[in-house]
Design a protein around this motif. Sequence first.
Motif, PDB file in Angstrom:
ATOM      1  N   ILE A   1       0.987  -1.196   0.024  1.00 12.05           N
ATOM      2  CA  ILE A   1      -0.056  -0.065   0.041  1.00 12.05           C
ATOM      3  C   ILE A   1       0.953   1.185  -0.014  1.00 12.05           C
ATOM      4  O   ILE A   1       0.347   2.356  -0.682  1.00 12.05           O
ATOM      5  N   GLY A   2       2.130   1.110   0.616  1.00 12.65           N
ATOM      6  CA  GLY A   2       2.746   2.565   0.750  1.00 12.65           C
ATOM      7  C   GLY A   2       3.488   2.738  -0.639  1.00 12.65           C
ATOM      8  O   GLY A   2       3.288   3.791  -1.066  1.00 12.65           O
ATOM      9  N   PRO A   3       4.021   1.893  -1.336  1.00 16.00           N
ATOM     10  CA  PRO A   3       4.726   2.024  -2.481  1.00 16.00           C
ATOM     11  C   PRO A   3       3.614   2.394  -3.617  1.00 16.00           C
ATOM     12  O   PRO A   3       3.766   3.343  -4.539  1.00 16.00           O
ATOM     13  N   ALA A   4       2.415   1.766  -3.524  1.00 14.18           N
ATOM     14  CA  ALA A   4       1.376   2.194  -4.612  1.00 14.18           C
ATOM     15  C   ALA A   4       0.921   3.677  -4.137  1.00 14.18           C
ATOM     16  O   ALA A   4       0.581   4.238  -5.328  1.00 14.18           O
ATOM     17  N   VAL A   5       0.742   4.028  -2.942  1.00 19.85           N
ATOM     18  CA  VAL A   5       0.198   5.409  -2.918  1.00 19.85           C
ATOM     19  C   VAL A   5       1.227   6.200  -3.283  1.00 19.85           C
ATOM     20  O   VAL A   5       1.102   7.374  -3.744  1.00 19.85           O
ATOM     21  N   LEU A   6       2.481   6.042  -2.752  1.00 18.93           N
ATOM     22  CA  LEU A   6       3.561   7.017  -3.141  1.00 18.93           C
ATOM     23  C   LEU A   6       3.852   7.129  -4.716  1.00 18.93           C
ATOM     24  O   LEU A   6       3.829   8.597  -5.396  1.00 18.93           O
ATOM     25  N   THR A   7       3.699   6.053  -5.520  1.00 15.94           N
ATOM     26  CA  THR A   7       3.764   6.172  -6.999  1.00 15.94           C
ATOM     27  C   THR A   7       2.509   6.786  -7.522  1.00 15.94           C
ATOM     28  O   THR A   7       2.813   7.519  -8.523  1.00 15.94           O
ATOM     29  N   LEU A   8       1.366   6.514  -6.994  1.00 16.67           N
ATOM     30  CA  LEU A   8       0.487   7.370  -7.578  1.00 16.67           C
ATOM     31  C   LEU A   8       0.383   8.965  -7.329  1.00 16.67           C
ATOM     32  O   LEU A   8      -0.173   9.524  -7.873  1.00 16.67           O
ATOM     33  N   PHE A   9       0.854   9.175  -6.224  1.00 17.19           N
ATOM     34  CA  PHE A   9       1.364  10.804  -5.984  1.00 17.19           C
ATOM     35  C   PHE A   9       2.100  11.097  -7.020  1.00 17.19           C
ATOM     36  O   PHE A   9       1.993  12.513  -7.697  1.00 17.19           O
ATOM     37  N   ALA A  10       3.047  10.462  -7.142  1.00 18.89           N
ATOM     38  CA  ALA A  10       4.158  10.987  -8.088  1.00 18.89           C
ATOM     39  C   ALA A  10       3.624  11.105  -9.440  1.00 18.89           C
ATOM     40  O   ALA A  10       4.026  11.774 -10.474  1.00 18.89           O
ATOM     41  N   LEU A  11       2.491  10.182  -9.836  1.00 23.37           N
ATOM     42  CA  LEU A  11       1.828  10.138 -11.062  1.00 23.37           C
ATOM     43  C   LEU A  11       0.933  11.446 -11.268  1.00 23.37           C
ATOM     44  O   LEU A  11       0.842  11.945 -12.336  1.00 23.37           O
ATOM     45  N   VAL A  12       0.086  11.539 -10.019  1.00 20.98           N
ATOM     46  CA  VAL A  12      -0.881  12.582  -9.830  1.00 20.98           C
ATOM     47  C   VAL A  12      -0.046  14.090 -10.135  1.00 20.98           C
ATOM     48  O   VAL A  12      -0.452  15.173 -10.967  1.00 20.98           O
ATOM     49  N   PHE A  13       0.945  14.142  -9.563  1.00 22.52           N
ATOM     50  CA  PHE A  13       1.815  15.502  -9.278  1.00 22.52           C
ATOM     51  C   PHE A  13       2.362  15.648 -10.890  1.00 22.52           C
ATOM     52  O   PHE A  13       2.589  16.735 -11.243  1.00 22.52           O
ATOM     53  N   GLY A  14       2.705  14.465 -11.610  1.00 24.66           N
ATOM     54  CA  GLY A  14       3.258  14.910 -13.041  1.00 24.66           C
ATOM     55  C   GLY A  14       2.252  14.935 -13.762  1.00 24.66           C
ATOM     56  O   GLY A  14       2.438  16.268 -14.606  1.00 24.66           O
ATOM     57  N   LEU A  15       0.912  14.556 -13.948  1.00 22.11           N
ATOM     58  CA  LEU A  15      -0.251  15.023 -14.666  1.00 22.11           C
ATOM     59  C   LEU A  15      -0.847  16.280 -14.426  1.00 22.11           C
ATOM     60  O   LEU A  15      -1.438  17.115 -15.260  1.00 22.11           O
ATOM     61  N   ALA A  16      -0.701  16.609 -12.925  1.00 20.87           N
ATOM     62  CA  ALA A  16      -1.511  17.701 -12.742  1.00 20.87           C
ATOM     63  C   ALA A  16      -0.471  18.596 -11.777  1.00 20.87           C
ATOM     64  O   ALA A  16      -0.599  18.867 -10.755  1.00 20.87           O
ATOM     65  N   PRO A  17       0.350  19.049 -12.171  1.00 19.48           N
ATOM     66  CA  PRO A  17       1.677  19.737 -11.462  1.00 19.48           C
ATOM     67  C   PRO A  17       1.193  21.317 -10.965  1.00 19.48           C
ATOM     68  O   PRO A  17       1.654  21.552  -9.724  1.00 19.48           O
ATOM     69  N   PHE A  18      -0.065  21.728 -11.394  1.00 18.97           N
ATOM     70  CA  PHE A  18      -0.503  22.885 -10.857  1.00 18.97           C
ATOM     71  C   PHE A  18      -1.015  22.490  -9.412  1.00 18.97           C
ATOM     72  O   PHE A  18      -1.144  23.583  -8.544  1.00 18.97           O
ATOM     73  N   LEU A  19      -1.321  21.488  -8.973  1.00 23.09           N
ATOM     74  CA  LEU A  19      -1.782  20.953  -7.553  1.00 23.09           C
ATOM     75  C   LEU A  19      -0.750  21.249  -6.718  1.00 23.09           C
ATOM     76  O   LEU A  19      -0.866  21.860  -5.676  1.00 23.09           O
ATOM     77  N   PRO A  20       0.341  20.588  -6.748  1.00 24.82           N
ATOM     78  CA  PRO A  20       1.393  20.888  -5.514  1.00 24.82           C
ATOM     79  C   PRO A  20       2.168  22.287  -5.823  1.00 24.82           C
ATOM     80  O   PRO A  20       2.444  22.952  -4.694  1.00 24.82           O
ATOM     81  N   GLU A  21       1.929  22.924  -6.953  1.00 23.95           N
ATOM     82  CA  GLU A  21       2.427  24.012  -6.960  1.00 23.95           C
ATOM     83  C   GLU A  21       1.747  25.142  -6.454  1.00 23.95           C
ATOM     84  O   GLU A  21       2.083  26.064  -5.697  1.00 23.95           O
ATOM     85  N   ALA A  22       0.451  25.120  -6.504  1.00 27.29           N
ATOM     86  CA  ALA A  22      -0.495  26.027  -5.939  1.00 27.29           C
ATOM     87  C   ALA A  22      -0.509  26.099  -4.653  1.00 27.29           C
ATOM     88  O   ALA A  22      -0.545  26.811  -3.707  1.00 27.29           O
ATOM     89  N   PHE A  23      -0.671  24.968  -4.005  1.00 30.65           N
ATOM     90  CA  PHE A  23      -0.888  24.585  -2.547  1.00 30.65           C
ATOM     91  C   PHE A  23       0.485  24.568  -1.565  1.00 30.65           C
ATOM     92  O   PHE A  23       0.326  24.986  -0.408  1.00 30.65           O
ATOM     93  N   LEU A  24       1.669  24.557  -2.316  1.00 34.89           N
ATOM     94  CA  LEU A  24       2.818  24.322  -1.364  1.00 34.89           C
ATOM     95  C   LEU A  24       4.123  24.544  -1.956  1.00 34.89           C
ATOM     96  O   LEU A  24       4.824  25.296  -1.191  1.00 34.89           O
ATOM     97  N   LEU A  25       4.373  24.327  -3.279  1.00 36.08           N
ATOM     98  CA  LEU A  25       5.749  24.377  -3.902  1.00 36.08           C
ATOM     99  C   LEU A  25       5.977  25.898  -3.972  1.00 36.08           C
ATOM    100  O   LEU A  25       7.346  26.000  -3.663  1.00 36.08           O
ATOM    101  N   LYS A  26       5.172  26.627  -4.121  1.00 35.89           N
ATOM    102  CA  LYS A  26       5.588  28.029  -4.309  1.00 35.89           C
ATOM    103  C   LYS A  26       6.252  28.750  -2.885  1.00 35.89           C
ATOM    104  O   LYS A  26       7.063  29.357  -2.909  1.00 35.89           O
ATOM    105  N   ALA A  27       5.274  28.423  -1.834  1.00 37.81           N
ATOM    106  CA  ALA A  27       5.869  28.814  -0.738  1.00 37.81           C
ATOM    107  C   ALA A  27       7.214  28.258  -0.401  1.00 37.81           C
ATOM    108  O   ALA A  27       8.084  28.909   0.260  1.00 37.81           O
TER     109      ALA A  27
END
Length: 767
Positions: A448-474
């Motif tokens: 479950i751990g590897p699956a969720v972490l890899t899923l986050f890597a995929l989501v952040f790659g397909l929709a990078p605006f999500l981490p950018e807006a909420f956390l990465l800019k700060a």
Amino acid sequence: MLLAVLSGFLLAIAAPLLHKVAGRFIGWLLAALPASLFVFFCSFLPDVQDGPLLLEYQWMPGLDISLNFLVDGLSLVFALLISGIGTFILIYAGAYMSGHKSLARFYVIMLSFMASMLGLVLSDNLITLFVFWELTSITSYMLIGFNHEDMEARKCALQGLFVTAAGGLALMAGLILLAIMGGTYSLTELLASDQPMHQHAFYVGAVLCVLAGTFTKSAQVPFHFWLPNAMAAPTPVSAFLHSATMVKAGVYLMARLNPSLGEGELWSQMLMGFGAATMLTGAYLAFSSTGIKKVLAYSTVMALGTLTMLIGVGTELAMTAFICFLVAHSLYKGALFMLAGALDHETGTKDITRMSGLRRSMPVAAVIAAGAALSLAGLPPLFGFIAKELMLESLLDAPLWSMALIILTVVSAMLIVGVAGLVAIKPFFGKSGNTPKVPHEAPFGMLIGPAVLTLFALVFGLAPFLPEAFLLKAAVASAYGAPVEFHLALWHGINQPLVLSMVSLVAGLLLFKAWTRLQPTLHAVNSAGSRFGPEAGYFKIMEWITVVSGWQTRLLQNGVLGIYMLVLVAITFGLAGYTMINHYGVQFTLNLADSHFYEWGIALLLVASAAFASATHSRLGSVASMGVLGYAVALTFILFSAPDLGITQLLVETLTVILLVLVLFKLPEFVNLSTPFQRFRDLAVAVLAGVTITVMMLAVLDIQYFDTISSYYVENSAPLGFGRNIVNVILVDFRALDTLGEIFVLSLAAIGVFSMLKLKAEDQHKP
């Protein structure tokens, strides 16, 4: 925030009890804590967009000491990674170590390790940060050496502790210098200061000391050798250590201090130089290794070098790439390490050369490994691709050494593509390998751990605006020291970074295809280099320390109590006397006009009894003269209006004389065990100590920097301590903790004596 940090330590204490209650579900139960902390930290996401938050907790208000926690984009990224990945690590450990006899102990140390890392990244005070820094070293030592019955695990744990603790000493000096330069121990105030740190006289020393600490912690060349050896730890430890915790601590501190220290060329050049060297070294060693955990460990060394290099470049684009690469690496490395543990758990081997065709028996693990390896190689649509493109783009615009950094980075990327093939293709495809165990799919808790972490890597790659807006800019703003505008996207068209990525991809695939043929050559090169590399130097230093320790033990710590006292007294009073004479001068007035004949009598009695005790050959006479000395001291107390001390001294001396006389019947006669030279040497040291302390006391009587405190005790003894005996009130009220400490020491000594006597009595009754 204070409770968030302390909760890890509190749960660690309760872990053994919870293990008895929860049984095989202990991992899921304990994972509730980091999961709740992850949600708690997420609540700060809207707040850090407007700037850092300083949370202050009064610890000792009377001494103006408080616990301050800094929550901004950078610390929040690390806190989310620690708590988020830590959640899955605890679940994973419950499945991976199911039935282990020391599982409860493992959770105690792991939770303490997690809490230490949270305290480190959230601390605002430099001293508090350093305390948590050292706690991570201690807890990681216990985790690496968790299998303490294994000599190799103990050796690797000691190696990691020695390297990081040595760096920690340098870091402590660097942080103190930094506080002197900025006039504060607060990170918030240091970062907000307009003072140009690079122009300060202490700048070079502070940078060298801070980097010595961060380089050892984050395994930069030439200190990189300890990190792969830390793979002696259980796989859950390795996964947490490499993805989100200790090895990132040095990177965190470099990023945190970059706005203050990054203006000087020394800082940027050292970070770029050592970072690039570490990146290439780690990539090569990862490609040339055969153990899957060693491969991943050296790829972590590569990533740490890359992060260090990006901080050294220091541009807006480089700091953006730094944050993105940090997040991407944490996601794919945590997933890959847990999968490596699953492979070891289900096949019984860590050797990649013995693994192949496992996709048939472990299809879920094969899919997850493929996704995580794509992010490792920097291929779309994973978030690792975005981070890699940003890194290459930032190096193309680097203010220094741009071409050299690009070449080293592309070569490293080629090797890492080959490494991605080793962990995603080699174990799962081809004919079935020869493994010690019949492989089967890993349990749900390990996937479950590897699956969720890899899923986050995929989501952040397909929709990078999500981490950018909420956390990465700060986070980028915190690391750069000012707001940074950027826009993340999966596709930017055909440009130079994309071309360089394609070159590294093609070359990396060719290297992977030739890996088996290259292994003999790589092994020979590594064997030859290991004889002269940094690790060989480490063992030489340890051998030298052993030799020096043996020499000084034979010379100074040879079991002769007289030598211990001689060295201690000579050095202490010699340095004290030298300092007093050369730095302050000896100034005192000796007024003997007000002295009385009986005071001279007591003084002569003291001197005579001490001299007789030292010169006599009679045991009874020596004890009696020491008793006279004690009674003379008691007379001195009484003479100067301290009858209670005088009575105490009389009782103690009487009891001591009686005990010594009783013991003398069990001792042999006095014999001459020293030469005349040794006796005169001891006499000279004794005279030195006596003269020095006498002169110091006379000088102290003529110097008073502060008002006497005795008037305070006289005025407040009755109203505050409810006692008219001022000495007693001081002992039990004003200095109660001192008295408690003395009672504790005496009690501990009494327990020790009782234990020894009891042990001796038991030995006598044994047949």
